[in-house]
Design an enzyme around this catalytic site. Structure first.
Site, PDB file in Angstrom:
ATOM      1  N   GLY A  94      -6.497  23.665  36.808  1.00  0.00           N
ATOM      2  CA  GLY A  94      -7.325  24.453  37.829  1.00  0.00           C
ATOM      3  C   GLY A  94      -6.231  25.296  38.820  1.00  0.00           C
ATOM      4  N   THR A  95      -5.133  25.497  38.476  1.00  0.00           N
ATOM      5  CA  THR A  95      -4.226  26.104  39.596  1.00  0.00           C
ATOM      6  C   THR A  95      -4.621  27.512  39.595  1.00  0.00           C
ATOM      7  OG1 THR A  95      -2.612  26.424  37.576  1.00  0.00           O
ATOM      8  CG2 THR A  95      -2.038  24.796  39.549  1.00  0.00           C
ATOM      9  N   GLY A  96      -4.893  28.256  38.292  1.00  0.00           N
ATOM     10  CA  GLY A  96      -5.420  29.600  38.345  1.00  0.00           C
ATOM     11  C   GLY A  96      -6.689  29.798  39.021  1.00  0.00           C
ATOM     12  N   CYS A  97      -7.560  28.926  38.784  1.00  0.00           N
ATOM     13  CA  CYS A  97      -8.815  29.299  39.561  1.00  0.00           C
ATOM     14  C   CYS A  97      -8.823  29.057  40.977  1.00  0.00           C
ATOM     15  CB  CYS A  97      -9.955  27.769  39.071  1.00  0.00           C
ATOM     16  SG  CYS A  97      -9.888  27.692  37.289  1.00  0.00           S
ATOM     17  N   LYS A 107       1.151  35.962  37.122  1.00  0.00           N
ATOM     18  CA  LYS A 107       1.569  34.878  37.725  1.00  0.00           C
ATOM     19  C   LYS A 107       2.730  33.928  36.876  1.00  0.00           C
ATOM     20  CE  LYS A 107      -2.391  33.400  37.329  1.00  0.00           C
ATOM     21  NZ  LYS A 107      -3.645  32.810  37.091  1.00  0.00           N
ATOM     22  N   THR A 119      -1.468  20.203  37.130  1.00  0.00           N
ATOM     23  CA  THR A 119      -1.551  21.709  37.464  1.00  0.00           C
ATOM     24  C   THR A 119      -3.157  22.076  36.600  1.00  0.00           C
ATOM     25  OG1 THR A 119      -0.410  22.138  35.493  1.00  0.00           O
ATOM     26  CG2 THR A 119       0.867  22.301  37.584  1.00  0.00           C
TER      27      THR A 119
HETATM   28  N1  LIG Z   1       4.514  23.778  38.764  1.00  0.00           N
HETATM   29  C1  LIG Z   1       4.620  24.611  39.536  1.00  0.00           C
HETATM   30  N2  LIG Z   1       5.127  24.674  40.929  1.00  0.00           N
HETATM   31  C2  LIG Z   1       4.837  25.427  41.987  1.00  0.00           C
HETATM   32  N3  LIG Z   1       3.812  26.742  41.925  1.00  0.00           N
HETATM   33  C3  LIG Z   1       3.086  26.567  40.420  1.00  0.00           C
HETATM   34  C4  LIG Z   1       3.474  25.564  39.393  1.00  0.00           C
HETATM   35  N4  LIG Z   1       2.688  25.997  38.267  1.00  0.00           N
HETATM   36  C5  LIG Z   1       1.782  26.958  38.737  1.00  0.00           C
HETATM   37  N5  LIG Z   1       2.430  27.462  39.886  1.00  0.00           N
HETATM   38  C6  LIG Z   1       1.790  28.445  40.910  1.00  0.00           C
HETATM   39  O1  LIG Z   1       0.254  28.432  40.690  1.00  0.00           O
HETATM   40  C7  LIG Z   1      -0.329  29.639  40.617  1.00  0.00           C
HETATM   41  C8  LIG Z   1      -1.385  29.559  39.444  1.00  0.00           C
HETATM   42  O2  LIG Z   1      -0.436  29.980  38.140  1.00  0.00           O
HETATM   43  P1  LIG Z   1      -0.490  29.395  36.845  1.00  0.00           P
HETATM   44  O3  LIG Z   1       0.398  30.312  36.086  1.00  0.00           O
HETATM   45  O4  LIG Z   1      -0.335  27.971  36.767  1.00  0.00           O
HETATM   46  O5  LIG Z   1      -1.866  29.997  36.589  1.00  0.00           O
HETATM   47  P2  LIG Z   1      -2.933  29.745  35.287  1.00  0.00           P
HETATM   48  O6  LIG Z   1      -2.011  29.332  34.297  1.00  0.00           O
HETATM   49  O7  LIG Z   1      -3.787  30.863  35.300  1.00  0.00           O
HETATM   50  O8  LIG Z   1      -3.796  28.273  35.724  1.00  0.00           O
HETATM   51  P3  LIG Z   1      -5.154  28.059  35.132  1.00  0.00           P
HETATM   52  O9  LIG Z   1      -4.528  27.577  33.555  1.00  0.00           O
HETATM   53  O10 LIG Z   1      -5.557  26.893  35.896  1.00  0.00           O
HETATM   54  O11 LIG Z   1      -6.108  29.071  35.138  1.00  0.00           O
HETATM   55  C9  LIG Z   1       0.795  30.509  40.779  1.00  0.00           C
HETATM   56  O12 LIG Z   1       0.877  30.752  42.110  1.00  0.00           O
HETATM   57  C10 LIG Z   1       1.984  29.820  40.276  1.00  0.00           C
HETATM   58  O13 LIG Z   1       3.195  30.363  40.834  1.00  0.00           O
HETATM   59  C1  LIG Z   2     -14.393  26.371  33.209  1.00  0.00           C
HETATM   60  C2  LIG Z   2     -12.936  26.473  33.373  1.00  0.00           C
HETATM   61  N1  LIG Z   2     -12.418  27.618  33.708  1.00  0.00           N
HETATM   62  C3  LIG Z   2     -10.924  28.059  33.870  1.00  0.00           C
HETATM   63  C4  LIG Z   2     -10.306  26.798  33.402  1.00  0.00           C
HETATM   64  C5  LIG Z   2      -8.688  27.075  33.439  1.00  0.00           C
HETATM   65  O1  LIG Z   2      -8.075  26.001  34.009  1.00  0.00           O
HETATM   66  P1  LIG Z   2      -6.874  25.205  33.397  1.00  0.00           P
HETATM   67  O2  LIG Z   2      -6.206  26.201  32.457  1.00  0.00           O
HETATM   68  O3  LIG Z   2      -6.022  24.791  34.323  1.00  0.00           O
HETATM   69  O4  LIG Z   2      -7.460  24.242  32.413  1.00  0.00           O
HETATM   70  C6  LIG Z   2     -11.026  25.581  33.059  1.00  0.00           C
HETATM   71  N2  LIG Z   2     -10.362  24.713  32.426  1.00  0.00           N
HETATM   72  N3  LIG Z   2     -12.188  25.785  32.999  1.00  0.00           N
END
Ligand SMILES: Nc1ncnc2c1ncn2[C@@H]1O[C@H](COP(=O)(O)OP(=O)(O)OP(=O)(O)O)[C@@H](O)[C@H]1O
Ligand SMILES: Cc1ncc(COP(=O)(O)O)c(N)n1
Length: 270
Positions: A209-212, A176, A207
């Site tokens: 929880g975007t990855g979750c 990502k 942003t």
């Molecule tokens: N500012 C943004 N605008 C548009 N899309 C975004 C933005 N930030 C993240 N994304 C998208 O959101 C999704 C999750 O990506 P991200 O890299 O934020 O995950 P992550 O860091 O693992 O998140 P988390 O830390 O919540 O687990 C991907 O599809 C990414 O392209």
């Molecule tokens: C229980 C749990 N799982 C995953 C994340 C990552 O999300 P983020 O990186 O957006 O804080 C989090 N904060 N908490």
């Protein structure tokens, strides 16, 4: 009414509902899939950061998994925050015996900078769980941690994709681009080659929880029987709308809008 498809998440909690199993369950529901959840760690966190973490004893994780699998097996499974090697070893047999699509969000560090996995867990993830994955969804820092090399260019992203597929043995990986500059580009690598999805980068701090959310939607689509490519396609549309329409909750880095996709795409599930 038709029996729904079922998705199971195995992950940590967020009492403010933006990340972890709470975000996963909302994403499952908004994807039209019945959600189940096994908690691994209870995390006192909010939009400002992580205040406290309590890791559940592995026996408690195992007994929750037994409760699920003795009753009604899910059609797809995802894991998020799995803090230690012992937790991985307890979860692995359930994944293997299920034979169902399995998505790994290799959660290591929260956006607030707080660590959610111990160092041994980081090393053991690629030995214990990653080879079982249908899809892994690392962000760039997580992919760097797992592969052991810096990822800044598209060439390095391709090298990382190759590492996940051929060195580790995952079936698919989405690297990502949320943490890079410019458009938000996600790179999927499978045996069919590379595919990318691009969206504009929203200039928002919300942003959490975007990855979750992204990995939960992939899991929901796989639970419906869709192919990896279709699942990632839907997840990208879902997360883009969820970030575009953030609900502005909390004093810090707020959650995304888990309802936006369903509302805007006008989906009506049976
Ligand atoms: N500012 C943004 N605008 C548009 N899309 C975004 C933005 N930030 C993240 N994304 C998208 O959101 C999704 C999750 O990506 P991200 O890299 O934020 O995950 P992550 O860091 O693992 O998140 P988390 O830390 O919540 O687990 C991907 O599809 C990414 O392209
Ligand atoms: C229980 C749990 N799982 C995953 C994340 C990552 O999300 P983020 O990186 O957006 O804080 C989090 N904060 N908490």
């Amino acid at each position: 009414m038709k029996k729904p498809n079922i998705a199971l998440t195995i992950a940590g909690t967020d009492p403010t509902g933006g990340a972890g199993i709470m975000a996963d369950l909302k994403s499952f529901q908004a994807s039209g899939v019945y959600g189940m959840a096994v908690a691994t760690s209870i995390v006192s966190q909010n939009t400002l950061g992580v205040q406290d973490v309590y890791h559940l004893p592995v026996e408690v994780i195992e007994s929750q998994l037994k409760s699920v699998f003795d009753d009604e097996a899910p059609h797809a499974i995802k894991t998020g925050m799995i803090a230690s090697e012992d937790m991985m070893n307890v979860i692995k047999p359930f994944i293997e015996q299920s034979g169902k699509p399995y998505v790994i969000d290799p959660v290591m560090v929260a956006k607030s900078g707080d660590s959610l996995m111990d160092d041994k867990g980081k090393r053991k993830l690629q030995e214990i769980l990653l080879p079982k994955a249908t899809v892994v969804t690392p962000n760039i820092p997580e992919a760097e941690d797992i592969t052991g090399f810096k990822i800044q260019t598209e060439e390095e992203i391709k090298k990382a994709g190759d590492f996940f597929l051929n060195e580790i043995g995952s079936k698919g990986v989405v690297i990502k681009g949320g943490h890079l500059e410019g458009d938000a580009i996600d790179y999927l690598f499978t045996n069919n080659g590379m595919r990318t999805w691009t969206s504009e980068r929203f200039s928002t701090k919300h942003t959490h929880g975007t990855g979750c959310t992204f990995s939960a939607v992939i899991t929901a689509e796989l639970a419906k029987g869709h192919a990896i490519e279709e699942a990632v396609e839907v997840a990208k549309r879902f997360i883009t709308l969820a970030i575009k329409h953030t609900p502005e909750i909390g004093k810090g880095r707020g959650p995304v809008n888990h309802f936006a996709y369903q509302k805007i795409e006008g989906l009506d599930y049976e």
